[in-house]
Design an enzyme around this catalytic site. Structure first.
Site, PDB file in Angstrom:
ATOM      1  N   ASP A  40       0.844  -1.196   0.000  1.00  0.00           N
ATOM      2  CA  ASP A  40       0.000   0.000   0.000  1.00  0.00           C
ATOM      3  C   ASP A  40       0.875   1.240   0.000  1.00  0.00           C
ATOM      4  OD1 ASP A  40      -2.298  -1.469   0.143  1.00  0.00           O
ATOM      5  OD2 ASP A  40      -2.909  -0.773   2.131  1.00  0.00           O
ATOM      6  N   LYS A  52      -7.881   0.786  -5.204  1.00  0.00           N
ATOM      7  CA  LYS A  52      -9.078   0.248  -4.560  1.00  0.00           C
ATOM      8  C   LYS A  52     -10.313   1.034  -4.960  1.00  0.00           C
ATOM      9  CE  LYS A  52      -6.793  -1.165  -0.235  1.00  0.00           C
ATOM     10  NZ  LYS A  52      -6.907  -2.626  -0.253  1.00  0.00           N
ATOM     11  N   ARG A  75      -6.728 -20.550   6.752  1.00  0.00           N
ATOM     12  CA  ARG A  75      -6.958 -21.920   7.224  1.00  0.00           C
ATOM     13  C   ARG A  75      -8.365 -22.388   6.877  1.00  0.00           C
ATOM     14  NH1 ARG A  75      -3.101 -24.618   9.761  1.00  0.00           N
ATOM     15  NH2 ARG A  75      -1.570 -23.543  11.054  1.00  0.00           N
ATOM     16  N   GLY A  77      -3.366  -7.283   8.115  1.00  0.00           N
ATOM     17  CA  GLY A  77      -2.718  -7.471   9.410  1.00  0.00           C
ATOM     18  C   GLY A  77      -1.280  -7.947   9.340  1.00  0.00           C
ATOM     19  N   GLY A 116      -0.298  -3.664   3.974  1.00  0.00           N
ATOM     20  CA  GLY A 116      -0.966  -2.359   3.959  1.00  0.00           C
ATOM     21  C   GLY A 116      -0.199  -1.372   4.803  1.00  0.00           C
ATOM     22  N   SER A 117      -0.662  -1.228   6.051  1.00  0.00           N
ATOM     23  CA  SER A 117      -0.044  -0.241   6.946  1.00  0.00           C
ATOM     24  C   SER A 117       1.312  -0.706   7.449  1.00  0.00           C
ATOM     25  CB  SER A 117      -0.979  -0.003   8.129  1.00  0.00           C
ATOM     26  OG  SER A 117      -2.325  -0.052   7.710  1.00  0.00           O
TER      27      SER A 117
END
Lengths: 293, 193
Positions: free
Chosen positions: A23, A80, A164, A213, A234-235
């Site tokens: 990102d 996005k 999973r 995450g 991302g972050s």
């Protein structure tokens, strides 16, 4: 000469495998990502952790920003749009982005419908928490899937759960008899033809990345070990204390995920990862993964 | 390792669609070996540099000490084939910003020459030496802008070379690993003595 075929759309995702998509909110960040070895960048207005903090409606990025990022780097540029916002998607196609992420990280524009992605030449990637959701998106024309995870948290637990879940459901589907496939399609809420295809092949018909995450080289290597084809961060990069070092280390850990010595080496002395959030502390109505269906 | 299972063909596996090359190689009776380290490179008799992002693959090859061993093997005559990003990495020169290259094949390449993803395409391509056309998939593909002495152009799109060959070296702008057509993989394997 045929453009926009499924093979061509899915093909770009095939080329991104084993790589990291980062990102970025500015052309400078895009340059840092490219220099670190990113396979693509995702252009957006704010990274997910800032979207989470600032609240309000999160929308497609300003076209000027996308132009600037495209001018800065030679790797693919993704962007996005909001779930169901086919006009934002048309704008992104007109801007000639390489992939459109119909993303739960932005505020949904349609609570009932995702975009009919078959209408587009530009390929789409969509988030999924389980096999049914993945197959619904592929049924709508998505050419690439990613876990939703829980974006902007720096907490990999939801991405692990989603991966999973998909793996377990794939495994189960391959063991069913042909007479069980229609009720499996009903239970998954997935198109019957795709259920049959997956029953035969044992895998998704498109590339599947981890997202939501991932904050450290070890997080990226963990997701690769769980069987994803590549990683979105991302972050995790530009909210860390040393973005160029984090970016590079995550790229290296993604290639050498099976070699803990390399993951150890690249993890040394990176400084602070992005601040993390516990999933239980997030109010239910602020969980991004719940958006879409 | 024995030769019972056919020639050992390496696929550079730093990033990209190396797995698909492995599947096609197996289908024609070769042994694919994924190469990420100089030690793995020593095991192989031929090499495919796959599609992916050429900047990513080049940077990883530099950081993990693969550039010099690769150049050494290729210049010593190891049959080597670059597809898309692999074509770029084999090239002597690339139009535009500097990036790590092997510079073993005397061609100048332009990246993303057909345009961005919206201009990616598939087509039936005539290739010199093949009886039937080849279904060729071009993804943000490069083309060759200049070929050196001895480099043979085997296929073109709109007049731009998209497949070239020079002794033990092959390069294609497109992705034969995406269609299951193994004729070009066979061509590489045939170069292994």
């Amino acid at each position: 000469m045929e453009k926009g075929t499924s093979r061509v759309k899915r093909g770009l995702a095939e080329m991104l495998k084993g790589g990291v998509i980062m990102d970025v909110v500015t052309a400078d960040q895009a340059k840092i990502a490219e220099e670190a070895g990113a396979v693509a960048v995702m252009a957006l207005e704010r990274v997910p952790s800032d979207i989470r903090k600032m609240g309000g409606v999160a929308r497609m990025a300003d076209p000027t920003k996308i132009d600037e990022i495209q001018a800065e780097v030679s790797i693919p540029v993704m962007a996005k749009c909001r779930i169901g916002h086919f006009t934002e998607a048309r704008v992104l196609q007109a801007l000639n982005v390489d992939y459109i992420d119909e993303s739960e990280v932005l505020t949904p524009a349609d609570v009932e419908h995702h975009i009919n992605k078959w209408d587009f030449t530009t390929p789409f990637v969509c988030g999924a928490r389980n096999l049914g959701e993945a197959l619904r998106r592929i049924g709508e024309g998505a050419a690439m899937i990613r876990t939703k995870g829980e974006a902007g948290t720096g907490n990999v637990v939801e991405a692990v759960t989603h991966m999973r879940t998909v793996t377990n459901e794939l495994r189960r589907l391959t063991q069913l008899g042909p007479e069980q496939l229609m009720s499996a399609a009903r239970d998954l809420g997935a198109p019957y033809d795709l259920v049959r295809e997956v029953h035969e092949t044992g895998k998704l018909p498109v590339v599947n990345f981890a997202a939501g995450g991932i904050a450290t080289p070890a997080d990226a290597a963990l997701m690769m070990a769980l069987g994803v084809d590549g990683v979105f961060v991302g972050s995790g990069i530009f909210k860390s204390s040393d973005p160029p070092a984090y970016a590079r280390a995550i790229v290296e850990a993604t290639t050498f995920w099976a070699d803990p010595e390399v993951v150890a080496k690249v993890s040394r002395g990176l400084g602070e990862a992005m601040p993390g959030l516990e999933i239980d502390k997030i109010p239910a109505n602020e969980k991004l993964a719940e958006r879409g269906w | 390792m024995s030769r019972d299972q056919g020639p050992r063909v390496g696929v550079l596996a730093l990033q990209g669609d190396f797995r698909e090359h492995g599947v096609t190689l197996k289908a024609i009776g070769a042994q694919p070996i994924f190469v990420r380290t100089p030690v793995e490179l020593d095991l192989v008799e031929a090499l495919i540099i796959p599609g992916g992002e050429s900047t990513t693959i080049g940077k990883l090859a530099t950081r993990f000490g693969l550039i010099d061993p690769l150049i050494e093997r290729i210049e010593a005559g190891m049959p080597t084939w670059g597809t898309c990003a692999g074509m770029i990495l084999l090239a002597k020169e690339v139009v535009g910003p500097e990036q790590p290259l092997l510079r073993c094949l005397d061609i100048v390449v332009e990246r993303n020459a057909f345009g961005r993803q919206n201009d990616s395409f598939e087509t039936d391509l005539d290739i010199e030496g093949l009886d039937e056309p080849f279904r060729a998939v071009f993804i943000r593909a490069p083309w060759v802008v200049k070929v050196g002495d001895g480099v043979e152009v085997l296929a073109t799109v709109d007049g731009h070379p998209v497949m070239v060959e020079d002794r033990h070296l092959m390069a294609t702008s497109f992705h034969p690993e995406l269609t299951g057509d193994s004729r070009l993989h066979q061509r590489l394997v045939d170069l292994v003595e």
